[in-house]
Design an enzyme around this catalytic site. Structure first.
Site, PDB file in Angstrom:
ATOM      1  N   ASP A  21       9.455  62.483   4.981  1.00  0.00           N
ATOM      2  CA  ASP A  21       9.939  61.909   6.238  1.00  0.00           C
ATOM      3  C   ASP A  21       8.830  61.820   7.287  1.00  0.00           C
ATOM      4  OD1 ASP A  21      11.805  60.815   7.933  1.00  0.00           O
ATOM      5  OD2 ASP A  21      12.818  62.699   8.398  1.00  0.00           O
ATOM      6  N   ASN A  69      19.592  54.375   3.683  1.00  0.00           N
ATOM      7  CA  ASN A  69      18.444  53.563   4.099  1.00  0.00           C
ATOM      8  C   ASN A  69      18.685  52.058   3.926  1.00  0.00           C
ATOM      9  OD1 ASN A  69      15.980  56.029   2.977  1.00  0.00           O
ATOM     10  ND2 ASN A  69      16.763  55.679   5.036  1.00  0.00           N
TER      11      ASN A  69
HETATM   12  C1  IPE Z   1      15.819  60.626   4.358  1.00  0.00           C
HETATM   13  O1  IPE Z   1      15.041  60.240   5.451  1.00  0.00           O
HETATM   14  C2  IPE Z   1      15.621  59.665   3.238  1.00  0.00           C
HETATM   15  C3  IPE Z   1      14.289  59.603   2.680  1.00  0.00           C
HETATM   16  C4  IPE Z   1      13.277  60.356   2.960  1.00  0.00           C
HETATM   17  C5  IPE Z   1      14.106  58.582   1.692  1.00  0.00           C
HETATM   18  P1  IPE Z   1      15.669  59.500   6.715  1.00  0.00           P
HETATM   19  O2  IPE Z   1      14.596  59.441   7.724  1.00  0.00           O
HETATM   20  O3  IPE Z   1      16.291  58.234   6.305  1.00  0.00           O
HETATM   21  O4  IPE Z   1      16.800  60.541   7.130  1.00  0.00           O
HETATM   22  P2  IPE Z   1      17.707  60.673   8.432  1.00  0.00           P
HETATM   23  O5  IPE Z   1      18.666  59.561   8.399  1.00  0.00           O
HETATM   24  O6  IPE Z   1      16.809  60.650   9.617  1.00  0.00           O
HETATM   25  O7  IPE Z   1      18.383  62.006   8.268  1.00  0.00           O
HETATM   26  C1  IPE Z   2      10.494  58.304   5.582  1.00  0.00           C
HETATM   27  O1  IPE Z   2       9.988  57.975   6.832  1.00  0.00           O
HETATM   28  C2  IPE Z   2      10.524  57.135   4.624  1.00  0.00           C
HETATM   29  C3  IPE Z   2      11.865  56.649   4.312  1.00  0.00           C
HETATM   30  C4  IPE Z   2      12.983  57.130   4.774  1.00  0.00           C
HETATM   31  C5  IPE Z   2      11.947  55.516   3.420  1.00  0.00           C
HETATM   32  P1  IPE Z   2      10.883  57.300   7.944  1.00  0.00           P
HETATM   33  O2  IPE Z   2      10.819  55.836   7.776  1.00  0.00           O
HETATM   34  O3  IPE Z   2      12.241  57.893   7.950  1.00  0.00           O
HETATM   35  O4  IPE Z   2      10.091  57.735   9.249  1.00  0.00           O
HETATM   36  P2  IPE Z   2      10.696  58.198  10.641  1.00  0.00           P
HETATM   37  O5  IPE Z   2      11.678  59.294  10.372  1.00  0.00           O
HETATM   38  O6  IPE Z   2      11.348  57.001  11.247  1.00  0.00           O
HETATM   39  O7  IPE Z   2       9.513  58.679  11.409  1.00  0.00           O
HETATM   40 MG    MG Z   3      13.064  59.495   8.896  1.00  0.00          MG
END
Ligand code: IPE
Ligand code: IPE
Ligand code: MG
Length: 247
Positions: A21, A69
């Site tokens: 993340d 996602n």
């Molecule tokens: C969780 O990350 C999913 C992945 C890392 C693929 P998100 O960034 O989507 O999670 P939330 O929604 O903030 O909890």
């Molecule tokens: C994790 O990084 C990757 C996926 C969930 C695919 P994020 O895209 O969630 O990054 P933040 O949380 O917005 O910084």
């Molecule tokens: Mg995230």
């Protein structure tokens, strides 16, 4: 001192799961768009797999795309899917060289056809590798997985292949996407968020949880080893008393 030397190779987790993340925030911090963050996430994947395989970890599972996602802007979803395809292609020679067996969990049939094809090619090409199993959680949601599991078990009950009385935890384990993986021992989440986000709920029942503020694109071997050292300093009691464990 080399951090790796502080790791007890007899007590490494069998299965490490990572919620990768912070890509979006990493990019934003550099004045770039979110997709730039995703594009810079591959080094962290490489370093984590390499670090894990060097300390005899049998399985590493990476949360790459959740069922939730799909609700992101289409442009970002499309970019993530193209990155998945290009990264898998690019990494195949390294997977072969390092004995990485690739696996996938999730509603794989909901991925674009092209991603499904590349994924299945990589899975087939790496199926005889034995060093470490690298599982990508793609279009993965733990609740979706559990619903799917219940459906499949119910079908077998209806077809009289399984008796209701015989259903136990092993029956559930054997019908989850993770049927061929051990329980998660350690779950790492980067970027400072402290939540599970619908990841491996059943499989993490007794996992140790480790949270770090490092954003995923900055995550390196050294951060991975920090998590392992932290894990090794914990006492996993599984309901017993500390005295029973140290006896
Ligand atoms: C969780 O990350 C999913 C992945 C890392 C693929 P998100 O960034 O989507 O999670 P939330 O929604 O903030 O909890
Ligand atoms: C994790 O990084 C990757 C996926 C969930 C695919 P994020 O895209 O969630 O990054 P933040 O949380 O917005 O910084
Ligand atoms: Mg995230």
């Amino acid at each position: 001192m080399d951090k790796k030397l502080r790791i007890d190779l007899q007590k490494t987790p069998k299965h490490v799961a990572i919620i990768m993340d912070g890509n979006g925030r990493w990019a934003k911090g550099k004045g770039m768009n979110r997709i730039f963050g995703h594009r810079n996430a591959l080094t962290a994947v490489r370093e984590s797999v390499k670090a894990a395989s060097q300390i005899n970890i049998a399985a590493i599972t990476l949360y790459a795309f959740s069922t939730e996602n799909w609700n992101r802007p289409k442009l970002e979803v499309d970019a993530l899917m193209s990155l998945l395809i290009s990264s898998l292609k690019k990494e195949l020679p390294d997977f072969m060289e390092n004995g990485v067996k690739v696996n996938a969990i999730g509603a794989i049939e909901s991925l674009p056809k092209k991603a499904q094809k590349v994924l299945s090619d990589v899975i087939i090409s790496t199926e005889n590798n034995t060093n470490i199993t690298l599982t990508f959680a793609l279009s993965y949601g733990s609740r979706e997985e559990i619903v799917n599991t219940i459906k499949n078990i119910s079908k077998k009950v209806v077809n009289k292949e399984i008796n209701i009385e015989e259903i136990n935890e092993n029956t559930i384990n054997n019908h989850l996407y993770t049927f061929n993986l051990p329980d998660v021992d350690l779950m790492i989440r980067t970027s400072g968020e402290q939540r599970i986000s619908n990841f491996l709920l059943w499989q993490m029942a007794y996992a140790e949880l480790y949270f770090t503020d490092v954003l995923w694109p900055d995550f390196r071997e050294t951060h991975f080893y920090d998590a392992i050292i932290d894990y090794q300093n914990r006492e996993r009691r599984f309901g017993k008393t500390s005295e029973q464990i140290t006896e």
